[in-house]
Every structure is written in structure tokens, then in C-alpha cells.
Design a protein around this motif. Structure first.
Motif, short mmCIF file in Angstrom:
data_model
loop_
_atom_site.label_atom_id
_atom_site.label_comp_id
_atom_site.label_asym_id
_atom_site.label_seq_id
_atom_site.Cartn_x
_atom_site.Cartn_y
_atom_site.Cartn_z
N ASN A 1 39.43 29.36 43.65
CA ASN A 1 38.99 28.86 44.96
C ASN A 1 40.15 28.16 45.68
N GLY A 2 40.92 27.39 44.93
CA GLY A 2 42.05 26.67 45.51
C GLY A 2 43.17 27.59 45.97
N GLU B 1 37.88 34.69 51.67
CA GLU B 1 38.69 35.64 50.89
C GLU B 1 38.00 35.94 49.57
N SER B 2 37.97 37.20 49.19
CA SER B 2 37.31 37.59 47.94
C SER B 2 38.15 37.21 46.73
N TYR B 3 37.48 37.02 45.61
CA TYR B 3 38.20 36.76 44.37
C TYR B 3 39.10 37.94 44.03
N SER B 4 38.65 39.15 44.36
CA SER B 4 39.46 40.34 44.10
C SER B 4 40.81 40.24 44.81
N SER B 5 40.80 39.79 46.06
CA SER B 5 42.05 39.64 46.81
C SER B 5 42.95 38.57 46.20
N VAL B 6 42.34 37.47 45.78
CA VAL B 6 43.11 36.39 45.17
C VAL B 6 43.76 36.88 43.88
N ILE B 7 42.99 37.54 43.04
CA ILE B 7 43.50 38.04 41.77
C ILE B 7 44.56 39.11 41.99
N ILE C 1 47.80 37.37 42.90
CA ILE C 1 48.41 36.75 41.72
C ILE C 1 49.04 37.81 40.83
N ALA C 2 48.32 38.91 40.60
CA ALA C 2 48.84 39.97 39.73
C ALA C 2 50.09 40.60 40.33
N THR C 3 50.11 40.78 41.64
CA THR C 3 51.27 41.36 42.30
C THR C 3 52.48 40.45 42.16
#
Length: 78
Positions: A18-19, A26-32, A35-37
Motif C-alpha cells: 500500500n505504501g 493503483e492495483s497490487y499487480s502494478s505495484v508488484i 518492484i519486479a522490473t
């Protein structure tokens, strides 16, 4: 359409995600994905580079190195 996968997260991990959101919706999918990228190394070290790093670490442990001041003096840098 994207496939959907359910992931179980500990509450503290969810709060961390969330932070990291760039906006509230923004979706969790976008956040993850972001981060992965950032974590993915598209140019990993070669075997030769790894060998050179290992050799350098051995030199350091054996005391074969120069301090910053010594290197500057050798290079004529003030």
C-alpha cells in the motif's frame, strides 16, 4: 484478459505494498510489476566478471590495495 491469481499476504506485507502505490487506486499487480522490473537484472554478471570480482576480494583480504589518499598521490590528484 489477464489471468487472475490469488496470493496470500501477511498484513505487514500488504501495508508495505500500500505504501508503494503511486496513487490510491493503483492495483497490487502494478505495484508488484514495478518492484519486479526494478529487481530484474537484464544484464547479469558474466563468469569472467565474477572471477575478476573474486580475485579483487582476495587482493583486499591479502592487503593488496591502496587507500584513497595513496591512490590520489600516485595519480597526481590533489
Amino acid at each position: 484478459m489477464a489471468a487472475t491469481t490469488t496470493v496470500c499476504l501477511e498484513p505487514r506485507v500488504k501495508e508495505m505494498l500500500n505504501g508503494l502505490k503511486t496513487h490510491r487506486e493503483e492495483s497490487y499487480s502494478s505495484v508488484i510489476e514495478r518492484i519486479a522490473t526494478m529487481a530484474y537484472d537484464s544484464e547479469p554478471l558474466t563468469n569472467s566478471e565474477i572471477t575478476e570480482i573474486e580475485e579483487s576480494l582476495k587482493d583486499i583480504k591479502a592487503g593488496r590495495y591502496y587507500s584513497e589518499d595513496e591512490a590520489k598521490k600516485m595519480l597526481g590528484i590533489d
